[in-house]
Every structure is written in structure tokens, then in C-alpha cells.
Enzyme design. Structure first.
Site, PDB file in Angstrom:
ATOM      1  N   ASP A  21       0.761  -1.167   0.065  1.00 27.66           N
ATOM      2  CA  ASP A  21       0.281  -0.193  -0.179  1.00 27.66           C
ATOM      3  C   ASP A  21       1.219   1.029   0.041  1.00 27.66           C
ATOM      4  OD1 ASP A  21      -1.809   2.437   0.760  1.00 27.66           O
ATOM      5  OD2 ASP A  21      -3.204   0.473   1.489  1.00 27.66           O
TER       6      ASP A  21
ATOM      7  N   GLN B 284      -6.744   4.008  -8.157  1.00 26.45           N
ATOM      8  CA  GLN B 284      -7.629   5.254  -7.484  1.00 26.45           C
ATOM      9  C   GLN B 284      -8.897   5.636  -7.767  1.00 26.45           C
ATOM     10  OE1 GLN B 284      -9.605   8.703  -8.021  1.00 26.45           O
ATOM     11  NE2 GLN B 284      -9.385   8.041  -9.740  1.00 26.45           N
TER      12      GLN B 284
ATOM     13  N   TYR C 281     -13.142   6.744 -15.116  1.00 24.92           N
ATOM     14  CA  TYR C 281     -13.044   5.685 -14.006  1.00 24.92           C
ATOM     15  C   TYR C 281     -13.254   3.842 -15.031  1.00 24.92           C
ATOM     16  CZ  TYR C 281     -13.547   3.048  -9.087  1.00 24.92           C
ATOM     17  OH  TYR C 281     -14.054   2.052  -8.862  1.00 24.92           O
TER      18      TYR C 281
ATOM     19  N   LYS D 182     -11.338   0.668 -15.128  1.00 28.42           N
ATOM     20  CA  LYS D 182     -11.874  -0.450 -14.832  1.00 28.42           C
ATOM     21  C   LYS D 182     -11.738  -1.520 -15.854  1.00 28.42           C
ATOM     22  CE  LYS D 182     -10.686   0.112 -10.672  1.00 28.42           C
ATOM     23  NZ  LYS D 182     -10.609  -1.172 -10.061  1.00 28.42           N
TER      24      LYS D 182
ATOM     25  N   ILE E 281     -23.505   5.804   1.705  1.00 27.49           N
ATOM     26  CA  ILE E 281     -24.098   6.003   3.368  1.00 27.49           C
ATOM     27  C   ILE E 281     -22.841   7.059   4.364  1.00 27.49           C
ATOM     28  CG2 ILE E 281     -24.059   4.071   4.621  1.00 27.49           C
ATOM     29  CD1 ILE E 281     -25.689   2.294   2.446  1.00 27.49           C
TER      30      ILE E 281
ATOM     31  N   PHE F  85     -29.313  14.684  -3.592  1.00 26.73           N
ATOM     32  CA  PHE F  85     -28.814  15.026  -4.509  1.00 26.73           C
ATOM     33  C   PHE F  85     -30.311  14.613  -5.487  1.00 26.73           C
ATOM     34  CE2 PHE F  85     -24.417  14.282  -4.435  1.00 26.73           C
ATOM     35  CZ  PHE F  85     -24.335  16.015  -2.929  1.00 26.73           C
TER      36      PHE F  85
ATOM     37  N   ARG G  21     -30.292   2.127  -5.643  1.00 28.40           N
ATOM     38  CA  ARG G  21     -28.694   1.326  -5.175  1.00 28.40           C
ATOM     39  C   ARG G  21     -29.139   0.314  -4.738  1.00 28.40           C
ATOM     40  NH1 ARG G  21     -28.263   5.056  -8.588  1.00 28.40           N
ATOM     41  NH2 ARG G  21     -26.348   6.794  -8.491  1.00 28.40           N
TER      42      ARG G  21
ATOM     43  N   ARG H 208     -27.786  15.121  -9.279  1.00 31.45           N
ATOM     44  CA  ARG H 208     -26.291  15.486 -10.184  1.00 31.45           C
ATOM     45  C   ARG H 208     -25.634  14.994 -11.487  1.00 31.45           C
ATOM     46  NH1 ARG H 208     -21.924  12.097  -5.869  1.00 31.45           N
ATOM     47  NH2 ARG H 208     -22.993   9.974  -6.882  1.00 31.45           N
TER      48      ARG H 208
HETATM   49  C1  UD2 Z   1     -21.000   3.843  -7.280  1.00 34.09           C
HETATM   50  C2  UD2 Z   1     -19.697   3.897  -6.973  1.00 34.09           C
HETATM   51  C3  UD2 Z   1     -18.689   5.113  -8.142  1.00 34.09           C
HETATM   52  C4  UD2 Z   1     -19.206   4.054  -9.746  1.00 34.09           C
HETATM   53  C5  UD2 Z   1     -20.542   4.179  -9.463  1.00 34.09           C
HETATM   54  C6  UD2 Z   1     -20.788   3.189 -10.934  1.00 34.09           C
HETATM   55  C7  UD2 Z   1     -19.534   4.314  -4.457  1.00 34.09           C
HETATM   56  C8  UD2 Z   1     -19.232   4.957  -3.776  1.00 34.09           C
HETATM   57  N1  UD2 Z   1     -18.585   4.402  -5.657  1.00 34.09           N
HETATM   58  O1  UD2 Z   1     -21.437   5.520  -7.714  1.00 34.09           O
HETATM   59  O2  UD2 Z   1     -17.296   4.155  -7.726  1.00 34.09           O
HETATM   60  O3  UD2 Z   1     -19.357   2.198  -9.165  1.00 34.09           O
HETATM   61  O4  UD2 Z   1     -21.267   3.239  -8.695  1.00 34.09           O
HETATM   62  O5  UD2 Z   1     -22.402   3.832 -11.333  1.00 34.09           O
HETATM   63  O6  UD2 Z   1     -19.828   3.271  -4.107  1.00 34.09           O
HETATM   64  N2  UD2 Z   1     -25.708  11.076  -2.895  1.00 34.09           N
HETATM   65  C9  UD2 Z   1     -26.457  11.942  -2.531  1.00 34.09           C
HETATM   66  N3  UD2 Z   1     -25.936  12.388  -1.880  1.00 34.09           N
HETATM   67  C10 UD2 Z   1     -24.681  12.403  -1.104  1.00 34.09           C
HETATM   68  C11 UD2 Z   1     -23.253  11.709  -2.565  1.00 34.09           C
HETATM   69  C12 UD2 Z   1     -24.951  11.240  -3.173  1.00 34.09           C
HETATM   70  O7  UD2 Z   1     -28.150  12.059  -2.571  1.00 34.09           O
HETATM   71  O8  UD2 Z   1     -24.590  13.356  -0.384  1.00 34.09           O
HETATM   72  C13 UD2 Z   1     -26.474  10.485  -4.222  1.00 34.09           C
HETATM   73  C14 UD2 Z   1     -26.036  10.073  -5.608  1.00 34.09           C
HETATM   74  O9  UD2 Z   1     -26.304  11.607  -6.590  1.00 34.09           O
HETATM   75  C15 UD2 Z   1     -26.218   9.444  -5.962  1.00 34.09           C
HETATM   76  C16 UD2 Z   1     -26.717   8.002  -5.053  1.00 34.09           C
HETATM   77  O10 UD2 Z   1     -26.333   9.065  -3.450  1.00 34.09           O
HETATM   78  O11 UD2 Z   1     -27.772   9.522  -6.603  1.00 34.09           O
HETATM   79  C17 UD2 Z   1     -25.508   7.063  -4.880  1.00 34.09           C
HETATM   80  O12 UD2 Z   1     -24.192   8.128  -4.928  1.00 34.09           O
HETATM   81  P1  UD2 Z   1     -22.905   7.413  -4.630  1.00 34.09           P
HETATM   82  O13 UD2 Z   1     -21.606   8.591  -4.845  1.00 34.09           O
HETATM   83  O14 UD2 Z   1     -23.018   6.940  -2.913  1.00 34.09           O
HETATM   84  O15 UD2 Z   1     -22.890   6.080  -5.402  1.00 34.09           O
HETATM   85  P2  UD2 Z   1     -22.591   5.871  -7.134  1.00 34.09           P
HETATM   86  O16 UD2 Z   1     -23.549   4.832  -6.819  1.00 34.09           O
HETATM   87  O17 UD2 Z   1     -23.371   7.310  -7.708  1.00 34.09           O
END
Ligand code: UD2
Length: 304
Positions: free
Chosen positions: A31, A76, A141, A145, A186, A202, A209, A266
Site C-alpha cells: 500500500d 485511484q 474511471y 476498469k 452512506i 441530490f 442502488r 448530480r
Molecule cells: C458508485 C460508486 C462509483 C462507481 C459508480 C458506478 C461509490 C462511492 N461510488 O457511484 O465508484 O462505481 O457507482 O455506477 O460506491 N448522493 C446524495 N447525496 C450525497 C452523496 C450522494 O444524494 O451526499 C446520491 C448520488 O447522487 C447518487 C447516490 O446518492 O444518486 C449514490 O451515490 P454514491 O456516490 O454513493 O455512489 P454512485 O452510485 O454514484
């Protein structure tokens, strides 16, 4: 099995290292501690730790000496950072990955398991998403992958190196960093609720999810190393919920009503995410996932 875990001091890595040690395996961690923490790791006679960067071939080769299995998690991990700085992101997630993959070939490692991502699917055309769904990443990203998955397949075909890419969906649990606006939702919500600040949603909160507890991901990682499955495999519970449902569950665990503010959705967000996890259940025999209430309770307890 003698296992090298790259990125072993990180969120998913450290939980997996604990699991592998508990199962009796010797573990070496590589790491660079850019986002991982030494505190995440236990003191253990079967654990050794090397500080170094996967972009250095020499470092990777040294770390791989005497190892039979590699779990490559160093990356990253921020989608947003990959959009801001795609070249630097690719240097870690593509060139760094290739270093690990090629060293595994050269040193005749028996098996390489690595972190792929649900991000390879982009905006899903149909739900639930199985591993044969078309890949169409919408961020550097996700593309990185996807490139990992393709290189890994090529190394299987060309050199006979058994590889398995785990496409993680939304992982949550203790030790996930809540400090960036792009951290897992979360972890952010948990921190905000602790600080009695409103949870900022947002969009309308009806986006869905598949949230999987990090302990279940550690189980999947261990099973992936031990088993013989190659190719790619979704890592998810098979059950998706909306953010509104999540907020209710978090309120119940915390014993208080969260304050919630709703804002703009978002940019680039996917509306619905749902995973087909049959390969995980049948081929890797990982099932009986931590119920959300229990996972949130553990997280809440750790997020002081
Ligand atoms: C996840 C993964 C990302 C990628 C993606 C692929 C995480 C942290 N990220 O993004 O790496 O693999 O999936 O689709 O697991 N939100 C809010 N308020 C906040 C933060 C987030 O409403 O303060 C919403 C966000 O707009 C989204 C949802 O919560 O609709 C999940 O957001 P996230 O950033 O935890 O994960 P995601 O699914 O965008």
C-alpha cells in the site's frame, strides 16, 4: 495460499485482510498509504506490510516474491477525480494494474483477483444488470476498469494466467472515508447525522442502488481467491433500495429523525441500479448478505 493484497490498508482491503488472516492464510499488504491507513490493519504474526506504489515495477515484483495468489485492490477510486485528472488516474488504474498483472504472469502466480466496478456498465439499458450486459462506461474511471477486464481476459488467453474481476456495486461500512463530497453516500449521511446536520439528497431521493456491506465484500474476495472462477463477477446483494428508504433505515438505527434537504440531481448520475448477483451466489457460493439494518448499526457504532 500466500496472498498479496495491494491496497490492503484501504477500506475494502483492510476488511479483506482481516478475513484472510482469520481463515489462516499468510498475508502481505502492499500500500502507498495515499488513502489507506496503517491503523486499519491489525498487528498479526502472519501479516507483513510493504509501503510502495504499484506504478513501480520493482516494488510490485518485490512484493510478489513467494506469493501464490494476488488480490489487487490498489487504485485511484474516485470517479470525480478521474474526470478531473484522467491521465493521473489512468497511470494508477491502467499502468499500475498492468504492472501487477504482468508481474503476476512473470512470477507464475497461481491466480489474480482484482477490483473491477459496476462503473463499467455506465447507464444500464436493462435491469437487473448481469455480467453479459454491454459495457459503456461514462467516466474515465469506468473506462479504466473496463480496460482492466479486457487486459485480464487477454492475459488468460495469451498466457494462461487465471484472473477474476469483481464488479463491486455500492459498498458501505466502517472505515469508508466520509470526507469527500464524492465519498459513498452512506458514509456521508452517517457522518452528517452524527453531527446533526441535514442529509443533502441530490435529486428526489428515488434513485436506487444495491448497497452491499463491506464484510460481505471481504467474504466475496476470499471466496474469489480460493475458488476457480475466472472472468468477471458482480458483487452485490441483488436487492436495490431508494435513498429515501436508506434514510428511513438510517434514522431507525440512529434513533433520530434525519433532517433532509433536497437539491439538484448530480450530473452523470444513474437513476436506477440493480444487479443480477447469481454468479456470486452460485459460482462463488456467497449468499446470506448482511441485512441493511445490521450493516448500518455496525457503521453507526463505528462512526463516532
Ligand atoms: C458508485 C460508486 C462509483 C462507481 C459508480 C458506478 C461509490 C462511492 N461510488 O457511484 O465508484 O462505481 O457507482 O455506477 O460506491 N448522493 C446524495 N447525496 C450525497 C452523496 C450522494 O444524494 O451526499 C446520491 C448520488 O447522487 C447518487 C447516490 O446518492 O444518486 C449514490 O451515490 P454514491 O456516490 O454513493 O455512489 P454512485 O452510485 O454514484
Amino acid at each position: 495460499m500466500r496472498v498479496l493484497v495491494t491496497g490492503g490498508a484501504g477500506f475494502i482491503g483492510s476488511h479483506t485482510v482481516e478475513r484472510l488472516l482469520a481463515q489462516g492464510y499468510p498475508v502481505r499488504v502492499l500500500d502507498d498509504f495515499s488513502t489507506g491507513h496503517l491503523d486499519n490493519l491489525p498487528h498479526h504474526s502472519r501479516l507483513s506490510i510493504i509501503t510502495g506504489d504499484i506504478r513501480s515495477r520493482r516494488v510490485v515484483e518485490e512484493a510478489m516474491q513467494g506469493v501464490t495468489h494476488v488480490l489487487h485492490l490498489a487504485a485511484q477510486v474516485s470517479v470525480a477525480a478521474s474526470v478531473e485528472a484522467p491521465v493521473s488516474s489512468a497511470s494508477i488504474n491502467v499502468t499500475g494494474f498492468l504492472n501487477v498483472l504482468d508481474a503476476a504472469r512473470a512470477q507464475r502466480v497461481r491466480r489474480l483477483v482484482y477490483a473491477s466496478s459496476a462503473a463499467v456498465y455506465g447507464m444500464p439499458a436493462r435491469l437487473p444488470i448481469d455480467e453479459d450486459a454491454p459495457t459503456a462506461p461514462i467516466s474515465p474511471y469506468g473506462l479504466e476498469k473496463e480496460i482492466n477486464d479486457r487486459y485480464a481476459a487477454l492475459y488468460r488467453d495469451l498466457y494462461g494466467l487465471p484472473t477474476l474481476g469483481l464488479r463491486y456495486f455500492n459498498v458501505y461500512g466502517p472505515r469508508q472515508d466520509p470526507n469527500s463530497p464524492y465519498s459513498g453516500v452512506i458514509s456521508i449521511f452517517c457522518r452528517r447525522l452524527r453531527e446533526a446536520r441535514p442529509l443533502s439528497v441530490f435529486g428526489d431521493g428515488l434513485q436506487t442502488r444495491d448497497f452491499i456491506y463491506v464484510g460481505d465484500v471481504a467474504r466475496a474476495n476470499a471466496a474469489a481467491l480460493e475458488g476457480g472462477l475466472t472472468g468477471v463477477c458482480n458483487v452485490a446483494t441483488g436487492e436495490s433500495i431508494s435513498l429515501r428508504t436508506l434514510i428511513k433505515a438510517l434514522g431507525a438505527v440512529a434513533g433520530k429523525q434525519p433532517l433532509v434537504s433536497y437539491g439538484e440531481a448530480r450530473a452523470g448520475d444513474i437513476r436506477e441500479s440493480a444487479a443480477d448477483n447469481r454468479r456470486l451466489v452460485t459460482a462463488l457460493r456467497v449468499s446470506e448478505f448482511e441485512p441493511l439494518g445490521r450493516g448500518l448499526t455496525r457503521l453507526w457504532a463505528s462512526c463516532a
